[in-house]
Each structure stands twice: as structure tokens, then as C-alpha cells.
Design a protein around this motif. Structure first.
Motif, short mmCIF file in Angstrom:
data_model
loop_
_atom_site.label_atom_id
_atom_site.label_comp_id
_atom_site.label_asym_id
_atom_site.label_seq_id
_atom_site.Cartn_x
_atom_site.Cartn_y
_atom_site.Cartn_z
N GLU A 29 -1.15 4.09 4.61
CA GLU A 29 0.16 3.70 4.11
C GLU A 29 0.58 2.46 4.86
N THR A 38 -4.65 -0.43 -8.82
CA THR A 38 -3.62 -0.36 -9.87
C THR A 38 -4.00 0.57 -11.03
N GLU A 97 0.35 2.91 -5.98
CA GLU A 97 1.16 3.98 -5.42
C GLU A 97 0.22 5.09 -4.98
N TRP A 98 0.78 6.09 -4.31
CA TRP A 98 -0.08 7.06 -3.62
C TRP A 98 -1.09 7.72 -4.57
N ARG A 99 -0.64 8.07 -5.79
CA ARG A 99 -1.55 8.75 -6.72
C ARG A 99 -2.70 7.83 -7.13
N HIS A 100 -2.42 6.51 -7.23
CA HIS A 100 -3.49 5.56 -7.57
C HIS A 100 -4.47 5.43 -6.41
N THR A 109 0.86 -1.18 0.00
CA THR A 109 0.00 0.00 0.00
C THR A 109 0.90 1.23 0.00
N GLY A 110 0.80 2.00 -1.07
CA GLY A 110 1.73 3.12 -1.23
C GLY A 110 2.83 2.75 -2.20
N GLU A 111 3.01 1.48 -2.44
CA GLU A 111 3.86 1.07 -3.57
C GLU A 111 3.43 -0.30 -4.04
N ILE A 112 3.52 -0.49 -5.37
CA ILE A 112 3.01 -1.74 -5.95
C ILE A 112 3.98 -2.88 -5.65
#
Ligand SMILES: [Zn+2]
Length: 552
Positions: free
Chosen positions: A417, A201, A395-398, A16-19
Motif C-alpha cells: 500500500e 488497472t 485499487e486493492w481488489r485489482h 497503489t491502493g487507489e487509482i
């Protein structure tokens, strides 16, 4: 148990916060008793951002410290970012595993490689099956994705019902396995869903992800029109895609040969579970020369440009059995995973330089995503109607684009996060605590912390080199003989620069005051900084410096 005596919390340790690197925990707490289940346990890759890292995973320290309370690990599907870390982290978790037959077939092969075959208890649950783990009533819900048997998990607790979607899409014709079980999702919605923890995603992609069926038609037409050798690369676990490619080959009068380990492993796991059975066994590398070019289709690994993959080796003309050139075609039936653009570009350049024609998803319908675009997300919110939404897997924007969509769909979103602990119920959800997080790097066959001493030194060596000085001294701290200096990756041993550095180093050591000479720790430190200065003066570098002191 009644709802007012227990509390349900969710906490992601990774993903969560990065794939990648998914590792999710649900906690049921009743008084002082805590029970955990983990969902998914995956790996991520270093890519160009972390060149010193090949494979990494979430640090499970928080749950490893509580492993008596960890009742089980549930795997939603067999993608590497959901299953790839089990074989490495299981020794720290030591809990039974629940998954579908296909995920079990993939996992068993991985456990074999790390010698855990008979240690891990795997409970195989049919797709759509129900099971209990301690206080958690669980039910798999079938989803379409880019791998067979992807499952969402409905988690029933006295504090409410949670839907953990895992990875999914909506596809009326997924080709392998059934479409997403919309009736089951709607039935959950009718019961009342407290929270949905959902895939982010493609939350920034408008429209629909598209259907595997359309890719099948398109690949069939493309491949029929080609002459010469045809190679196709795709994600090894996309069994529907492999079936489409094989059917396209059959229609074009081509036999399929498989080149690359991950494709061979997935082919075996798929056939074990009853998939791909309508297709004849694939040829191997050994058969390549027996089939005329116009009658051959090669399924090959390496869509992400991995340096050691079959396709990258073909690009460099280093593959022992297979070469491609003028008149041949390669179809990339895949997307570029962010971070891999450069590696893929280099590989494609190499192939084009050899005269190979490329076809990619930029110019042909040869790939669709396995993740929901915004129209599909809107539809699942209409079916499940959760009160609260927790976007994960992005990622955060997703995550934040997903949160906005969830709000428009009538759910109240909570952005987390890794390490955030959110109490989901009873009462209004709130982030109440946090757990320590980190990443572990697979270095050969061991795990080391990404931020730890070993990897810090590795980074420093990678960019600045390493220098080692060896000094022999007598009991009073006087030099015996000449100090030796070696700096692989920085100084050429043949070069007289190395000699000059050694001389500077020796001069500095001879100037050390008597007090420093008697104290071994102080001597070493002074020697290290002398060596650092001798090097810095020459090259303006700050290498990792170490000194071996030998008292004779
Ligand atoms: Zn997946």
C-alpha cells in the motif's frame, strides 16, 4: 560498487491502493548514502466521493524532506495521473525531469501556467532511449497505451534489474507510435529481472483489451451512416483516437471542429511532436456556423461529465457557440471512469432530453481500454519472467487479482500500500519500513492537506453550514449593543429566524458569570457554545461556529 554493499528499495507514495495520483520512489542505499529517483507525479479527482475536492495529489512530504538526495523525476507518459502534479509539486522537489518529447511538450504547457517555465530542467529522451541518473542505469522501453510515447522504465542497479512498466497494453496496431517493444521486454527477461512493478488497472478483466485499429474501422462505418450534426467526445490525450475520428470524418465528407481547451492543448502538443500531420488543421468554435450540419464533425471535451466542460454546457444549453438537438448524434468514444457515473448520467440525460441520439461503448465498438487485460498480463510475465512481482496502479481488489495472476505466472507477488517500503534486493524482498503518506488538495492555486484543518472546516461548512457571531464588549466584559449573527448557507438574512437566533444568543451572553466575562478566551468559548446551542435547538444541525469578540 558491488551488490553486497548496496540495497535497492521501492516505495509508492501514491497510486497503489487507489487509482490516480501516482508518485513512486526507488531508493539506492549504500552505507549511509541514499539516492532516490521518483517515477511519475500525477493527480486524481475528488469525484462524488469527495465533493469538496476537485484535484488532489500525493503528499510528497517524505521525499521533499530528503530532496537533496532526490536525483531526478522520470515521467513514463503524459496522462494526468502520471504528469499532472509536476507543475504543483515541483517547488517542493526541485529536481531535474526526464521524459519523452511528447510528455515534455505537455509538461511545458503546464509549467507555463504555474510560472515555472525556466526553473525546471527537462531532459528530453527519445522513446526507447537510455540514460543514467546517479547509481540508476535507466532505459525507456516503448509501450502501446492510449497516449503517444508511453514508456516502461528498466532500472539497472548492482542489486538487480527492475522493470517499472507504467501504463501499457499489447496492441499489434496501435496506429500512433509503434506496438509494445516485445523484443526489448524479452531481452530483459533473458538478462534476468529481479522484480516487475506493473499496471493492475484491468487485472480483473478477462481476455484482451482490444485494438485501436478495430475502433478506427468501427468509427468509420458508424460516422459514414449518420446525418445531422455529429459530435464525438474522447480523452483529449488519445491522439490515435483523435486521428481515427478525423479520418472517419474525412471519409464521411465532414470537416472537424475542436471545442474545448484540453483538446486544443493536446492537438497543439501532438502536432509540435510530429503527430496528426497528415490531417488539415482543425476548425475552431468560430467556424461552426459556416459548415452545413451534414458536413460537420465536432470533437468535444467532457466525456466524464465535468460540469464546466463543453459537453456538459451543451447538455444544459449553456454553450455560447454550439447547440445540439433533434437529429444530432453524440458518440462517447471513452469509458466511464469510476466515480463519474452520476455526472455522466446527468449530462447524458440532459442531451437525450434535447433529442440528441447517444452512442456509447455499451452499444457500439467505439472505445478500447489502454490497460492490459489478463491475457496481456500473462504474456508480459512470459516475456519478462520476473522473480518477484509488485502490482501497482489499481485499487486493492485489482492489486490482489494481479498478485494471484503473477503467482500463476511463476513470480512471487508482494502486495503494497502507499507508504510501504519494500527492499527488493539483495536477498529476499521484504517490507522493511514505511513512509508517511497523505493527499494534498489543489484549492484554487494553493495546496492544502486533505485531512488538515482547512479541508475539515470546508467539509463541515459544506454539509452543516457556518455561523459567525460578532459581539462587542467593554473592558469589564459587559455587552455593548446587540450581537450580530450571520450564517450564509444556513439562515436567510431576511428571515425572522435569524433574528430569533440573535436574540437567544444575546440572552445567553447576558447570563454569563462575571469570571467568564473577564477572561477573553473563556468568553469566546462560552459564546461559541451558546451560538451552537441556539442553532442546534432550531435545526438539529452542527455547523462550524466562530465568534468575533470586539473589545470597545
Ligand atoms: Zn496512462
Amino acid at each position: 560498487m558491488t551488490p553486497d554493499t548496496g540495497e535497492l528499495a521501492f516505495l509508492p507514495l501514491g497510486g497503489t491502493g487507489e487509482i490516480g495520483m501516482n508518485l513512486n520512489l526507488y531508493r539506492w542505499r549504500d552505507g549511509r548514502d541514499e539516492s532516490f529517483i521518483a517515477i511519475d507525479c500525477g493527480i486524481g479527482f475528488g469525484g462524488s466521493e469527495l465533493p469538496e475536492v476537485d484535484v488532489m495529489m500525493a503528499d510528497p512530504g517524505f521525499i521533499a524532506d530528503r530532496r537533496e538526495d532526490l536525483l531526478g523525476l522520470v515521467i513514463t507518459h503524459a496522462h494526468e495521473d502520471h504528469i499532472g502534479a509536476v507543475a504543483w509539486l515541483w517547488p517542493r522537489l526541485q529536481c531535474p525531469v526526464w521524459c519523452t518529447p511528447f510528455a515534455a511538450a505537455v509538461l511545458k504547457r503546464k509549467l507555463q501556467e504555474t510560472g515555472l517555465t525556466n526553473k525546471v530542467r527537462i531532459n528530453v529522451i527519445a522513446p526507447g532511449g537510455a540514460f543514467d541518473i546517479g547509481p540508476f542505469g535507466l532505459q525507456f522501453i516503448r509501450l502501446a497505451h492510449s497516449i503517444p510515447e508511453a514508456q516502461a522504465l528498466a532500472i539497472d542497479t548492482p542489486a538487480g534489474l527492475v522493470l517499472h512498466t507504467g501504463d501499457w497494453k499489447l496492441d499489434a496496431k496501435p496506429l500512433v507510435g509503434p506496438p509494445t517493444d516485445e523484443a526489448a521486454l524479452t531481452a530483459l527477461g533473458d538478462r534476468g529481472v529481479l522484480a516487475m512493478v506493473c499496471d493492475s488497472t484491468n487485472a480483473m478483466v478477462e481476455g484482451h483489451s482490444g485494438s485501436e485499429h478495430d475502433v478506427r474501422d468501427s468509427l468509420g462505418a458508424l460516422i459514414r451512416g449518420l446525418r445531422g450534426r455529429v459530435a464525438v467526445t474522447c480523452f483529449a490525450s488519445n491522439i490515435a483516437r483523435i486521428e481515427s475520428i478525423a479520418l472517419a470524418a474525412r471519409d464521411a465528407g465532414r470537416s472537424v471542429a475542436v471545442v474545448g481547451r484540453s483538446l486544443r492543448n493536446m492537438d497543439t502538443a501532438a502536432r509540435e511532436c510530429g503527430y496528426l500531420r497528415s490531417l488539415p488543421p482543425f476548425l475552431t468554435e468560430d467556424d461552426l456556423d459556416d459548415v452545413p450540419d451534414d458536413n460537420l464533425l465536432i470533437l468535444v471535451t467532457g466525456s466524464q461529465g465535468e460540469a464546466r466542460s463543453a459537453l456538459a454546457r451543451i447538455g444544459r444549453d449553456e454553450h455560447p457557440r454550439l447547440s445540439l438537438g433533434e437529429g444530432d448524434t453524440i458518440i462517447f468514444s471513452s469509458r466511464m471512469i469510476p466515480g463519474n457515473e452520476r455526472a455522466i448520467g446527468t449530462m447524458q440525460d440532459n442531451l437525450v432530453r434535447r433529442g440528441v441520439r447517444l452512442m456509447t461503448d455499451a452499444d457500439h465498438l467505439v472505445h478500447v481500454s489502454g490497460h492490459p487485460a489478463r491475457d496481456e498480463l500473462r504474456r508480459i510475465y512470459r516475456m519478462v519472467r520476473p522473480r518477484f512481482a509488485v502490482p501497482v496502479h489499481g485499487e486493492w481488489r485489482h492489486l490482489s487479482a494481479h498478485a494471484e495472476l503473477a503467482r500463476e505466472a511463476g513470480a512471487e507477488p508482494f502486495l503494497l500500500e502507499d507508504g510501504d517500503i519494500i527492499t527488493l534486493g539483495p536477498g529476499r524482498p521484504a517490507i522493511t519500513d514505511s513512509a508517511p503518506t497523505g493527499r494534498l488538495v489543489l484549492d484554487g492555486t494553493r495546496l492544502v492537506p486533505l485531512k488538515g484543518e482547512v479541508m475539515n472546516a470546508r467539509r463541515r461548512i459544506l454539509f452543516n453550514g457556518v455561523v459567525i457571531g460578532s459581539v462587542a464588549i467593554d473592558q469589564s466584559g459587559m455587552l455593548r449593543g446587540r450581537p450580530a449573527v450571520s450564517a450564509p448557507g444556513l439562515l436567510d438574512a431576511e428571515d425572522d429566524v435569524a433574528e430569533r437566533v440573535a436574540e437567544d444568543f444575546e440572552d445567553a451572553l447576558r447570563d454569563l458569570p462575571i469570571g467568564v466575562r473577564r477572561d477573553e478566551g473563556a468568553f469566546k468559548e462560552a459564546a461559541r457554545s451558546a451560538l451552537r446551542r441556539a442553532l442546534g435547538r432550531l435545526y438539529g444541525k452542527r455547523p462550524l461556529v466562530d465568534v468575533h469578540l470586539l473589545r470597545v
